[in-house]
Design an enzyme around this catalytic site. Structure first.
Site, PDB file in Angstrom:
ATOM      1  N   HIS A  56       0.841  -1.203   0.000  1.00 34.97           N
ATOM      2  CA  HIS A  56       0.000   0.000   0.000  1.00 34.97           C
ATOM      3  C   HIS A  56       0.877   1.255   0.000  1.00 34.97           C
ATOM      4  O   HIS A  56       0.569   2.240  -0.674  1.00 34.97           O
ATOM      5  CB  HIS A  56      -0.931  -0.010   1.209  1.00 34.97           C
ATOM      6  N   ASP A 106      -6.828   8.545  -6.297  1.00 31.83           N
ATOM      7  CA  ASP A 106      -6.596   9.499  -5.205  1.00 31.83           C
ATOM      8  C   ASP A 106      -5.162  10.000  -5.299  1.00 31.83           C
ATOM      9  O   ASP A 106      -4.363   9.479  -6.089  1.00 31.83           O
ATOM     10  CB  ASP A 106      -6.929   8.909  -3.812  1.00 31.83           C
ATOM     11  N   LYS A 130      -9.888  12.716  -3.497  1.00 36.08           N
ATOM     12  CA  LYS A 130     -10.822  11.868  -2.741  1.00 36.08           C
ATOM     13  C   LYS A 130     -10.716  12.197  -1.260  1.00 36.08           C
ATOM     14  O   LYS A 130      -9.643  12.549  -0.779  1.00 36.08           O
ATOM     15  CB  LYS A 130     -10.422  10.401  -2.970  1.00 36.08           C
ATOM     16  N   ASP A 179      -5.464   1.945  -9.127  1.00 34.72           N
ATOM     17  CA  ASP A 179      -5.371   1.925  -7.667  1.00 34.72           C
ATOM     18  C   ASP A 179      -4.553   0.709  -7.256  1.00 34.72           C
ATOM     19  O   ASP A 179      -4.350  -0.210  -8.061  1.00 34.72           O
ATOM     20  CB  ASP A 179      -6.771   1.866  -7.041  1.00 34.72           C
ATOM     21  N   THR A 222     -14.205  -2.192  -0.980  1.00 32.54           N
ATOM     22  CA  THR A 222     -15.664  -2.145  -1.147  1.00 32.54           C
ATOM     23  C   THR A 222     -16.023  -1.801  -2.591  1.00 32.54           C
ATOM     24  O   THR A 222     -17.149  -2.010  -3.018  1.00 32.54           O
ATOM     25  CB  THR A 222     -16.279  -1.057  -0.246  1.00 32.54           C
ATOM     26  N   GLY A 276     -15.951   1.278  -3.460  1.00 28.45           N
ATOM     27  CA  GLY A 276     -16.430   2.656  -3.365  1.00 28.45           C
ATOM     28  C   GLY A 276     -15.546   3.652  -4.109  1.00 28.45           C
ATOM     29  O   GLY A 276     -16.049   4.464  -4.904  1.00 28.45           O
ATOM     30  N   THR A 277     -14.252   3.586  -3.878  1.00 34.19           N
ATOM     31  CA  THR A 277     -13.332   4.532  -4.516  1.00 34.19           C
ATOM     32  C   THR A 277     -13.419   4.416  -6.038  1.00 34.19           C
ATOM     33  O   THR A 277     -13.546   5.419  -6.752  1.00 34.19           O
ATOM     34  CB  THR A 277     -11.879   4.234  -4.054  1.00 34.19           C
TER      35      THR A 277
HETATM   36  C1  R5P Z   1      -6.698   3.516  -0.157  1.00 32.46           C
HETATM   37  O1  R5P Z   1      -5.919   4.426   0.079  1.00 32.46           O
HETATM   38  C2  R5P Z   1      -6.421   2.474  -1.195  1.00 32.46           C
HETATM   39  O2  R5P Z   1      -5.399   2.866  -2.063  1.00 32.46           O
HETATM   40  C3  R5P Z   1      -7.667   2.147  -1.974  1.00 32.46           C
HETATM   41  O3  R5P Z   1      -8.091   3.329  -2.651  1.00 32.46           O
HETATM   42  C4  R5P Z   1      -8.755   1.657  -1.088  1.00 32.46           C
HETATM   43  O4  R5P Z   1      -8.305   0.567  -0.347  1.00 32.46           O
HETATM   44  C5  R5P Z   1      -9.972   1.229  -1.890  1.00 32.46           C
HETATM   45  O5  R5P Z   1     -10.981   0.894  -0.988  1.00 32.46           O
HETATM   46  P1  R5P Z   1     -12.508   0.882  -1.443  1.00 32.46           P
HETATM   47  O6  R5P Z   1     -12.612  -0.042  -2.629  1.00 32.46           O
HETATM   48  O7  R5P Z   1     -13.243   0.364  -0.227  1.00 32.46           O
HETATM   49  O8  R5P Z   1     -12.898   2.293  -1.755  1.00 32.46           O
END
Ligand code: R5P
Length: 334
Positions: A140, A179, A202, A229, A234, A236-237
């Site tokens: 990450h 993001d 974001k 990403d 989820t 969501g992002t």
């Molecule tokens: C967060 O900083 C990670 O890079 C991903 O953007 C995040 O884990 C995505 O999570 P979700 O699919 O729940 O939005």
């Protein structure tokens, strides 16, 4: 490239074991290397205690244990620690924890009062259990490498994902970082694909798994957007990004991410979304019971296999970070 059954490296001293987290990936890595998965019993007793028995001699061997720490994260992590302990006590020569997806990676800093840095705690647990090295894919945050006092090889699936889109020869493509945190890596993808970059602003809301898209920064109108990403949880992002991009006038949206963490609701959200395709890798297994018509999975098995063979014989792993000098799975050099 032809697939052969002869070993890619001299596997006499090499042993690869798998926990219960992702045995298919371990099998594919071993198949790439032309060797069997090591024999081990890894199970739970009726009292919920995990237990491991290595079923072959590993004295002085170069041991790799493949175990992504996705859900159930604590079980998979504990199982890995116990496997490392079993190998250490069986006199393995060197133990490499192969964690294609590093769970708890998002808890990597003290960004609120009185919170843990669990990514660091996990590093300490792995080292205390007896790991001599870590091999992982797209952490990450790269700084997690510094939580370890043992060598860490962090591979990237960027070229695997980018090559897939390069082959599509999409005109007017724009890569979109979902993001600010992922913008540096998204820029690498954009450069690799020779196309512009846009960035989404974001905001995360409290500690809930919710985020909101604030702004799209960059020129996307009339283009085909490819969001990037490190992981999708989820959804969501990614979904919010897709909707914002459609509102800004993109003609099509594709998504790619290395790790399909995929909480249960992510499958439906992706299925209902505007995305043409959501491309991920097999660092984690998918739920076979969920609809995944829009999900395309590319394998990191040859990337991991290549890295393992290089670590085993002491060759450079560095050139795997940015170039595609190894064949696509299941192929390997004849
Ligand atoms: C967060 O900083 C990670 O890079 C991903 O953007 C995040 O884990 C995505 O999570 P979700 O699919 O729940 O939005």
């Amino acid at each position: 490239m032809n697939f052969t059954n002869s070993p890619l490296v001299d596997t006499d001293d090499l042993r690869i074991f798998s926990g219960n987290s992702h045995p298919i990936l371990a099998k594919n890595v071993c198949s790439y290397l032309g060797m069997p998965v090591g024999q081990a019993e890894v199970f739970k007793f009726a009292n919920d205690n995990s237990f491991v028995r290595i079923m072959e001699n590993i004295r002085q061997r170069d041991v790799f244990i493949i175990q992504p720490t996705g859900a159930p994260v604590n079980d998979n992590l504990m199982e890995l620690l116990i496997m490392i302990d079993a190998c250490k006590r069986a006199s393995a020569g060197r133990i490499t924890a192969v964690i294609p997806y590093y769970g708890y990676g998002r808890t990597d800093k003290k960004d609120q009062p009185r919170v843990p840095i669990t990514a660091r705690l996990v590093a300490d647990l792995l080292t205390t259990a007896g790991a001599d090295r870590l091999l992982t894919v797209d952490l990450h945050a790269g700084q997690i490498q510094g939580f370890f006092n043992i060598p860490v090889d962090e591979l990237t699936a960027m070229t695997i994902l980018a090559d897939y889109f390069k082959a599509k020869e999409i005109e007017d493509l724009v890569v979109v970082a979902v993001d600010i945190g992922i913008s540096k890596r998204a820029r690498d993808v954009a450069e690799y694909l020779d196309c512009p970059l846009a960035i989404i602003e974001k905001r995360r809301i409290d500690n809930a798994d919710h985020s909101e898209t604030l702004n799209v920064i960059g020129d996307v109108e009339g283009k085909v957007a490819l969001t990037f990403d490190d992981e999708i949880l989820t959804g969501g992002t990614t979904i919010n990004a897709g909707e914002a991009l459609m509102e800004c006038g993109v003609t099509q949206v594709y998504a790619c991410a290395t790790h399909p963490v995929f909480a249960s609701r992510a499958y439906d959200a992706i299925d209902r979304s505007d995305y043409e395709e959501v491309v991920v890798t097999d660092t984690l297994p998918l739920n076979p019971e969920k609809k995944q018509d829009k999900v395309k999975v590319l394998s990191v098995a040859s990337l991991l296999g290549e890295a393992i063979s290089r670590i085993h014989v002491g060759q450079s792993v560095g050139e795997l970070f940015s170039t595609r000098s190894y064949p696509e799975f299941p192929n390997r050099p004849a």
